[in-house]
Design a protein around this motif. Sequence first.
Motif, short mmCIF file in Angstrom:
data_model
loop_
_atom_site.label_atom_id
_atom_site.label_comp_id
_atom_site.label_asym_id
_atom_site.label_seq_id
_atom_site.Cartn_x
_atom_site.Cartn_y
_atom_site.Cartn_z
N TRP A 160 0.83 -1.21 0.00
CA TRP A 160 0.00 0.00 0.00
C TRP A 160 0.86 1.25 0.00
N LYS A 218 -11.06 8.59 -1.51
CA LYS A 218 -11.55 7.48 -2.32
C LYS A 218 -11.05 6.23 -1.62
N TYR A 257 -10.27 2.10 -1.46
CA TYR A 257 -9.95 0.88 -2.20
C TYR A 257 -10.02 -0.28 -1.22
N GLU A 289 -10.31 -1.58 4.06
CA GLU A 289 -10.29 -0.67 2.92
C GLU A 289 -9.36 0.48 3.26
N SER A 327 -8.86 -3.44 -0.09
CA SER A 327 -7.66 -4.24 -0.36
C SER A 327 -7.81 -5.69 0.07
#
Length: 151
Positions: free
Chosen positions: A39, A63, A65, A72, A67
């Motif tokens: 990350w 935003k 993501y 997230e 993972s």
Amino acid sequence: MTDKTMPITGGCMCGAIRYEATEPPHEVEYCHCRMCQRWTGNLFMSSAMFRNAAFRFTQGEPKFYQSSAMLERGFCANCGTQVCDRYLKGVDGMFATIGSLDHPEDWPPTLHAGIESQIPWLTIDDDLPRIRTEDDPDFVAVKAAVDQDGK
């Protein structure tokens, strides 16, 4: 160390996202797990965990993501700053990246997590506790919640 600045504030590089926490973090850590390494594009991630009720975005929203089934990660869609991450269930908390804090010097890490993936040539000489991911109480709680849902 100087007096800690309250509320705790931070945000992304371009200023599109700003946040504040009204309570001190209940955990500040270095995480050496492979997901955090990927990350951040670095050897570890440093973050401070705040209770959800004490943390809010004051400008913009990251935003997110997803993972994994458990986590997230939030970033600025404009400048790309990695701002935060949060478990999807099982634990009440938002992790803010230490580098995104306005006063990162106030919140030194208190432990190393995910040490099973620590890069062998990285030497951090401190006396902080070190735990493996599978021994982290938050990870255990989140994994149990995800497993219970069958995801």
